[in-house]
Design a protein around this motif. Structure first.
Motif, PDB file in Angstrom:
ATOM      1  N   GLY A  85      16.780  -9.419 -66.166  1.00  8.95           N
ATOM      2  CA  GLY A  85      16.592 -10.854 -66.377  1.00  8.95           C
ATOM      3  C   GLY A  85      15.335 -11.178 -67.167  1.00  8.95           C
ATOM      4  O   GLY A  85      15.307 -12.139 -67.945  1.00  8.95           O
ATOM      5  N   ILE A  86      14.277 -10.390 -66.968  1.00 10.79           N
ATOM      6  CA  ILE A  86      13.044 -10.607 -67.732  1.00 10.79           C
ATOM      7  C   ILE A  86      13.329 -10.429 -69.219  1.00 10.79           C
ATOM      8  O   ILE A  86      12.891 -11.226 -70.056  1.00 10.79           O
ATOM      9  N   GLY A  87      14.088  -9.390 -69.538  1.00  7.28           N
ATOM     10  CA  GLY A  87      14.448  -9.162 -70.933  1.00  7.28           C
ATOM     11  C   GLY A  87      15.312 -10.276 -71.491  1.00  7.28           C
ATOM     12  O   GLY A  87      15.070 -10.775 -72.596  1.00  7.28           O
ATOM     13  N   LEU A  88      16.309 -10.681 -70.720  1.00  5.10           N
ATOM     14  CA  LEU A  88      17.203 -11.752 -71.169  1.00  5.10           C
ATOM     15  C   LEU A  88      16.437 -13.062 -71.372  1.00  5.10           C
ATOM     16  O   LEU A  88      16.598 -13.746 -72.390  1.00  5.10           O
ATOM     17  N   ASN A 164      14.682 -17.235 -62.162  1.00  9.77           N
ATOM     18  CA  ASN A 164      15.697 -17.287 -61.113  1.00  9.77           C
ATOM     19  C   ASN A 164      15.311 -18.296 -60.041  1.00  9.77           C
ATOM     20  O   ASN A 164      14.155 -18.382 -59.631  1.00  9.77           O
ATOM     21  N   LEU A 165      16.289 -19.054 -59.601  1.00  9.39           N
ATOM     22  CA  LEU A 165      16.136 -19.972 -58.470  1.00  9.39           C
ATOM     23  C   LEU A 165      16.927 -19.381 -57.317  1.00  9.39           C
ATOM     24  O   LEU A 165      18.144 -19.225 -57.409  1.00  9.39           O
ATOM     25  N   TRP A 166      16.227 -18.995 -56.243  1.00 11.73           N
ATOM     26  CA  TRP A 166      16.909 -18.360 -55.109  1.00 11.73           C
ATOM     27  C   TRP A 166      16.958 -19.304 -53.903  1.00 11.73           C
ATOM     28  O   TRP A 166      16.165 -20.240 -53.791  1.00 11.73           O
ATOM     29  N   PHE A 167      17.905 -19.021 -53.039  1.00  9.63           N
ATOM     30  CA  PHE A 167      18.065 -19.808 -51.820  1.00  9.63           C
ATOM     31  C   PHE A 167      18.242 -18.901 -50.608  1.00  9.63           C
ATOM     32  O   PHE A 167      18.880 -17.851 -50.698  1.00  9.63           O
ATOM     33  N   GLU A 236      17.911 -20.707 -63.120  1.00  4.78           N
ATOM     34  CA  GLU A 236      19.306 -20.343 -62.881  1.00  4.78           C
ATOM     35  C   GLU A 236      19.459 -19.581 -61.568  1.00  4.78           C
ATOM     36  O   GLU A 236      18.627 -18.729 -61.239  1.00  4.78           O
ATOM     37  N   VAL A 237      20.513 -19.889 -60.867  1.00  3.79           N
ATOM     38  CA  VAL A 237      20.906 -19.098 -59.707  1.00  3.79           C
ATOM     39  C   VAL A 237      21.684 -17.891 -60.216  1.00  3.79           C
ATOM     40  O   VAL A 237      22.464 -18.013 -61.169  1.00  3.79           O
ATOM     41  N   TYR A 238      21.478 -16.751 -59.618  1.00  7.99           N
ATOM     42  CA  TYR A 238      22.274 -15.585 -60.008  1.00  7.99           C
ATOM     43  C   TYR A 238      23.733 -15.815 -59.644  1.00  7.99           C
ATOM     44  O   TYR A 238      24.057 -16.172 -58.513  1.00  7.99           O
ATOM     45  N   LYS A 239      24.615 -15.591 -60.609  1.00  6.40           N
ATOM     46  CA  LYS A 239      26.052 -15.686 -60.346  1.00  6.40           C
ATOM     47  C   LYS A 239      26.598 -14.299 -60.019  1.00  6.40           C
ATOM     48  O   LYS A 239      26.028 -13.286 -60.441  1.00  6.40           O
ATOM     49  N   ASN A 240      27.684 -14.286 -59.297  1.00  9.37           N
ATOM     50  CA  ASN A 240      28.376 -13.025 -59.031  1.00  9.37           C
ATOM     51  C   ASN A 240      29.091 -12.627 -60.315  1.00  9.37           C
ATOM     52  O   ASN A 240      30.087 -13.239 -60.687  1.00  9.37           O
TER      53      ASN A 240
END
Length: 261
Positions: A85-88, A164-167, A236-240
């Motif tokens: 994700g850091i790269g993206l 990333n936004l985590w919950f 962004e929340v990580y999607k499956n």
């Protein structure tokens, strides 16, 4: 758990205190309309630094982690989605990219970041940063809260590109024998006075708007852990991504952990 049919579908009529949860924390991709889950805490992925050695402006973007001055200095959280994700993010791409060209670009760019890695670990980051055996790390805000409370020279930064936004969520598992008690517990935790006390004690960010009104300004005004709506809009929340792409991310991450140039 939802996809594997392990959860009870929530009866919203039994959750009147759900009204206190801010709309920006509801209806996420992992649970549309919050049919199965209730947000409990939330946070971000970011950069923690020691002000004896660095300033916020040194690390306020993901792109700045490539600075040669950080050679062998950065501790990274051990996670494929986080590292790829850091790269993206540094390239302006989504954390949930399933575009071959974009993911390959991120991988190639991350190869040049590996010389700056001191270690790729998990819980050890906390000890190293607090004891000042390391002075720069990528970690979650929830972990950062604890570190900052133990060392006044540590600070947490949310990169400008987004993150990333985590919950943390509360769910009711299928087979629960006391549904009445489960709903009562969720409602109890959503009551503003309880959510505020809980957030203050644990240190994580609360999605409970009623609790935010009760928390001291020193907490809710801290942009490290309660970022602006403009910042939230970039998260962004990580999607499956499914097994194919999960395997791809994991394989590339493993290659990067072993890569040295």
């Amino acid at each position: 758990m939802r996809n594997d049919h392990l959860l009870v579908k929530l009866d919203k009529k039994k959750l009147p205190n759900l009204k206190y949860i801010g709309k920006e924390y509801l209806n996420e991709s992992f649970d549309p309309h919050n049919a199965y889950s209730v947000p409990y805490f939330w946070g971000t992925l970011g950069i923690i630094y020691n002000d004896k050695y660095y300033r916020a402006s040194d690390v306020d973007t993901w792109a700045k982690l490539w600075n040669p001055r950080f050679k062998n200095q950065i501790m990274f959280i051990d996670g494929a989605r986080e590292f790829i994700g850091i790269g993206l993010s540094s390239l302006g791409y989504s954390l949930n990219s399933t575009n071959d060209k974009q993911v390959e670009q991120a991988y190639e760019k991350l190869k040049s970041l590996t010389p700056n890695a001191k270690a790729i670990v998990s819980d050890e980051i906390k000890m190293y940063m607090v004891n000042e055996e390391s002075n720069l790390a990528v970690t979650y805000s929830g972990e950062a809260v604890d570190m900052l409370s133990k060392n006044k020279h540590l600070h947490y930064v949310i990169p400008e590109e987004g993150t990333n936004l985590w919950f943390d969520n509360i769910v009711i598992p299928k087979g629960a024998k006391n549904l009445k008690g489960a709903y009562a517990f969720i409602n109890f935790m959503l009551r503003p006075e309880n959510a505020a006390q809980n957030a203050e004690y644990v240190g994580y960010s609360t999605p409970d708007e009623g609790a935010l009104k009760l928390l001291p300004k020193s907490v809710t005004g801290d942009k490290q852990f309660y970022p602006s709506k403009q910042q939230l809009a970039k998260m962004e929340v990580y999607k499956n991504l499914g097994p194919k792409w999960l395997e791809r991310y994991n394989d590339l991450f493993l290659e990067l952990k072993m890569y040295r140039n």
